[in-house]
Design a protein around this motif. Sequence first.
Motif, PDB file in Angstrom:
ATOM      1  N   GLN A 203       0.401   2.766   2.707  1.00 27.45           N
ATOM      2  CA  GLN A 203       0.720   1.836   3.811  1.00 27.45           C
ATOM      3  C   GLN A 203       0.155   2.419   5.107  1.00 27.45           C
ATOM      4  N   SER A 205       1.732   2.507   7.779  1.00 32.35           N
ATOM      5  CA  SER A 205       2.843   3.043   8.579  1.00 32.35           C
ATOM      6  C   SER A 205       2.656   4.536   8.856  1.00 32.35           C
ATOM      7  N   ARG A 229      -2.551   1.028  -3.756  1.00 30.00           N
ATOM      8  CA  ARG A 229      -1.355   1.027  -4.609  1.00 30.00           C
ATOM      9  C   ARG A 229      -1.760   0.669  -6.035  1.00 30.00           C
ATOM     10  N   ASP A 231      -1.127  -1.434  -8.035  1.00 27.83           N
ATOM     11  CA  ASP A 231      -0.653  -2.785  -8.380  1.00 27.83           C
ATOM     12  C   ASP A 231      -1.679  -3.445  -9.303  1.00 27.83           C
ATOM     13  N   HIS A 237      -2.529  -9.981  -5.241  1.00 26.96           N
ATOM     14  CA  HIS A 237      -2.442  -8.512  -5.189  1.00 26.96           C
ATOM     15  C   HIS A 237      -3.751  -7.871  -5.594  1.00 26.96           C
ATOM     16  N   TYR A 238      -4.046  -6.747  -4.946  1.00 29.96           N
ATOM     17  CA  TYR A 238      -5.221  -5.964  -5.312  1.00 29.96           C
ATOM     18  C   TYR A 238      -4.851  -4.489  -5.140  1.00 29.96           C
ATOM     19  N   PHE A 241      -6.195  -2.743  -0.600  1.00 34.94           N
ATOM     20  CA  PHE A 241      -6.177  -3.876   0.327  1.00 34.94           C
ATOM     21  C   PHE A 241      -6.055  -3.340   1.742  1.00 34.94           C
ATOM     22  N   GLN A 243      -4.189  -3.375   5.666  1.00 36.48           N
ATOM     23  CA  GLN A 243      -3.000  -3.729   6.455  1.00 36.48           C
ATOM     24  C   GLN A 243      -3.287  -3.566   7.937  1.00 36.48           C
ATOM     25  N   GLU A 245      -1.054  -2.434  11.002  1.00 37.39           N
ATOM     26  CA  GLU A 245       0.222  -1.883  11.458  1.00 37.39           C
ATOM     27  C   GLU A 245       0.366  -2.155  12.944  1.00 37.39           C
ATOM     28  N   GLU A 302       4.433 -14.744   2.182  1.00 39.72           N
ATOM     29  CA  GLU A 302       4.844 -13.536   2.904  1.00 39.72           C
ATOM     30  C   GLU A 302       3.593 -12.870   3.464  1.00 39.72           C
ATOM     31  N   GLY A 304       3.972 -10.103   5.830  1.00 37.81           N
ATOM     32  CA  GLY A 304       4.215  -8.723   6.232  1.00 37.81           C
ATOM     33  C   GLY A 304       5.676  -8.373   6.329  1.00 37.81           C
ATOM     34  N   GLY A 305       5.882  -7.071   6.542  1.00 35.37           N
ATOM     35  CA  GLY A 305       7.222  -6.561   6.764  1.00 35.37           C
ATOM     36  C   GLY A 305       7.320  -6.067   8.192  1.00 35.37           C
ATOM     37  N   GLY A 330       3.959  -4.388   9.573  1.00 36.05           N
ATOM     38  CA  GLY A 330       2.784  -4.109   8.731  1.00 36.05           C
ATOM     39  C   GLY A 330       2.408  -5.393   8.005  1.00 36.05           C
ATOM     40  N   GLY A 332      -0.375  -7.869   5.732  1.00 34.15           N
ATOM     41  CA  GLY A 332      -1.476  -7.840   4.760  1.00 34.15           C
ATOM     42  C   GLY A 332      -2.663  -8.639   5.297  1.00 34.15           C
ATOM     43  N   ARG A 335      -4.144 -11.372   2.964  1.00 35.12           N
ATOM     44  CA  ARG A 335      -3.275 -12.561   2.902  1.00 35.12           C
ATOM     45  C   ARG A 335      -3.501 -13.459   4.125  1.00 35.12           C
TER      46      ARG A 335
HETATM   47  C1  FA5 Z   1       4.803  -2.328   3.882  1.00 34.33           C
HETATM   48  O1  FA5 Z   1       3.772  -1.859   3.438  1.00 34.33           O
HETATM   49  C2  FA5 Z   1       5.429  -1.783   5.120  1.00 34.33           C
HETATM   50  N1  FA5 Z   1       4.768  -0.590   5.497  1.00 34.33           N
HETATM   51  C3  FA5 Z   1       5.364  -2.843   6.222  1.00 34.33           C
HETATM   52  C4  FA5 Z   1       6.159  -2.484   7.423  1.00 34.33           C
HETATM   53  C5  FA5 Z   1       5.569  -1.832   8.495  1.00 34.33           C
HETATM   54  C6  FA5 Z   1       7.529  -2.798   7.485  1.00 34.33           C
HETATM   55  C7  FA5 Z   1       6.319  -1.489   9.613  1.00 34.33           C
HETATM   56  C8  FA5 Z   1       8.267  -2.462   8.591  1.00 34.33           C
HETATM   57  C9  FA5 Z   1       7.642  -1.819   9.651  1.00 34.33           C
HETATM   58  P1  FA5 Z   1       4.939  -4.225   2.104  1.00 34.33           P
HETATM   59  O2  FA5 Z   1       4.911  -3.331   0.930  1.00 34.33           O
HETATM   60  O3  FA5 Z   1       5.823  -5.415   2.011  1.00 34.33           O
HETATM   61  O4  FA5 Z   1       5.367  -3.429   3.404  1.00 34.33           O
HETATM   62  O5  FA5 Z   1       3.453  -4.707   2.427  1.00 34.33           O
HETATM   63  C10 FA5 Z   1       3.152  -5.430   3.601  1.00 34.33           C
HETATM   64  C11 FA5 Z   1       2.212  -6.567   3.289  1.00 34.33           C
HETATM   65  O6  FA5 Z   1       1.043  -6.078   2.634  1.00 34.33           O
HETATM   66  C12 FA5 Z   1       2.755  -7.597   2.333  1.00 34.33           C
HETATM   67  O7  FA5 Z   1       3.543  -8.516   3.009  1.00 34.33           O
HETATM   68  C13 FA5 Z   1       1.504  -8.247   1.809  1.00 34.33           C
HETATM   69  O8  FA5 Z   1       1.008  -9.176   2.761  1.00 34.33           O
HETATM   70  C14 FA5 Z   1       0.557  -7.071   1.743  1.00 34.33           C
HETATM   71  N2  FA5 Z   1       0.451  -6.511   0.396  1.00 34.33           N
HETATM   72  C15 FA5 Z   1       1.335  -5.732  -0.254  1.00 34.33           C
HETATM   73  N3  FA5 Z   1       0.881  -5.370  -1.466  1.00 34.33           N
HETATM   74  C16 FA5 Z   1      -0.333  -5.954  -1.600  1.00 34.33           C
HETATM   75  C17 FA5 Z   1      -1.353  -5.946  -2.622  1.00 34.33           C
HETATM   76  N4  FA5 Z   1      -1.229  -5.250  -3.745  1.00 34.33           N
HETATM   77  N5  FA5 Z   1      -2.477  -6.660  -2.408  1.00 34.33           N
HETATM   78  C18 FA5 Z   1      -2.650  -7.348  -1.262  1.00 34.33           C
HETATM   79  N6  FA5 Z   1      -1.754  -7.379  -0.252  1.00 34.33           N
HETATM   80  C19 FA5 Z   1      -0.604  -6.690  -0.419  1.00 34.33           C
END
Ligand code: FA5
Length: 360
Positions: A203, A205, A229, A231, A237-238, A241, A243, A245, A302, A304-305, A330, A332, A335
Motif C-alpha cells: 500500500q 500508506s 499484492r 491477489d 483486481h490485479y 496496481f 494507489q 495516497e 469502491e 478507496g479507504g 488511499g 485505487g 479503478r
Molecule cells: C488500503 O490499501 C489502505 N492503505 C487505504 C487507506 C489509506 C485507508 C489511508 C485509510 C487511510 P485497500 O486495501 O482497501 O486499502 O485498497 C485501497 C483501494 O485500492 C481499493 O479501494 C481498490 O480501489 C484498490 N485495490 C485494492 N486491491 C486491488 C487490486 N488487487 N487490484 C486493483 N485495485 C485494488
Amino acid sequence: MTSSAGLLDIGHLGSVIFSMALADFIQQLDELAAEAVTAFDGASNADELEAARVEFVGAKSGRLKAAQKGMGSVDKDDRKAAGIQLNDVKTKVEAALQAATERLAAGRSSGKKQSTEIFDPTLPGKRPRLGHLHPITQTIEELKDIMGRLGFSVAEGPEIEDERHNFEALNIPSDHPARDPLENFYIAAAEKSQGKPLLLRSQTSTVQIRVMEKTPPPVRIISLGRVYRPDTADATHYPMFHQMEGLLIDRQVTMADLKSVLRLFATSYLGHDVHIRFRPSFFPFTEPSVEADMSWGDDWIEFGGAGMVDPNVLRAVGYDPEEVTGFAFGLGIERLCMRRHGVTDIREFYKNDVRFLHQF
Ligand code: FA5
C-alpha cells in the motif's frame, strides 16, 4: 506533330515534299507507340502482356520492327531525324512494357486506374501513428493536477519496503493477518543480505510514515505509485496496481474536511453527476475509518479507504496527537480510470494491446 511541323516550315517546295515523307513516318510511329502503350497498360495477366509484347516489339515480326523498315522511304537528308524519332519511340514503348511487367509482378491487374489517378501534391501526407503515455500514467498526471489545485504536493517512497514502514508504524502489529507472508510479496533473500525482512509495498500508506518521519506538521501530501499484492487477477483486481495516497495533518482537522476533499476530488475527476458515499470500515492506521464508494447511474464501486489518522500512528512518527490531527486516504488508480473511461476489465491495462491503449 511538332517535330515534323518544324521541318514543314522550311519554305521551299522541294524540301516540303521530301519532309512530308518524314512527317508520315513520324505519325505512323506515334500512332504505333500509343497503341503499344495502351495494350501494355491494359494487360491484366502475363499471357496478355506477352501477346502484346510479341505484337509490338517481337524481334522477327513485331510491328515496331516493320515500322523501322519505313525508314527507307524517308528522304536521305531526313534519315537522321527519323532515326532519333525511332529511338525515342522505342524507349517509350520499352518503358511501358517494363512498367506493365512490374505492375503484374506486384499483383495489380490493370494499370488503367493508376494512369487516371490524380496526384494532388497539396494534400497533407499520412501521419504516422505516434505512441502516447499509458492510460494509467495519464491518469496519474491528471490526479496530481487536481490534487495540486487543492494544495497537495507530491511525495515519493520506495517500492521495496521494510516492515516498519509497511506495517509497524502504521499500527499493524506482528500478529496481524495483513502481515501473513501469503498476503504479501516478501523478498526471500532480504533478511540474510540486508539483516531485516523486506517486501514489495502492499500500500502507498508507507509514504505517510516516510513523510511524517522527516517533516514536522502541517503536512499536505499525495503519493502515487505501484503497490503489490498476491491477489488473483480478475476484472477488478490485479497483483500489481497503483494507489494514490493522501495525507493532511494540521490543527483541528476533522472528518468533514476529509469528506469535502474526497467529494471535491471525485467531482473534479469524474464530473458533477458522480455520487460518493462513505461506509464505516476498519484500517489499523485510521480511526474512525471509512470505505469510499462512487456511483454513476445505478452501480456503486469502491474506490478507496480513508479515515482520521490513528493517534498511535502520530505517536510512532513523533507527532503529538493532542496538538495535531489529520486524515488519510488511499485510492485505487486503475479503478478510477476504469470508471472514467468505461473500462470493464482491469487486465486490459496490462496486456499491451495497442488496439486498447490507442483509445486513450
Ligand atoms: C488500503 O490499501 C489502505 N492503505 C487505504 C487507506 C489509506 C485507508 C489511508 C485509510 C487511510 P485497500 O486495501 O482497501 O486499502 O485498497 C485501497 C483501494 O485500492 C481499493 O479501494 C481498490 O480501489 C484498490 N485495490 C485494492 N486491491 C486491488 C487490486 N488487487 N487490484 C486493483 N485495485 C485494488
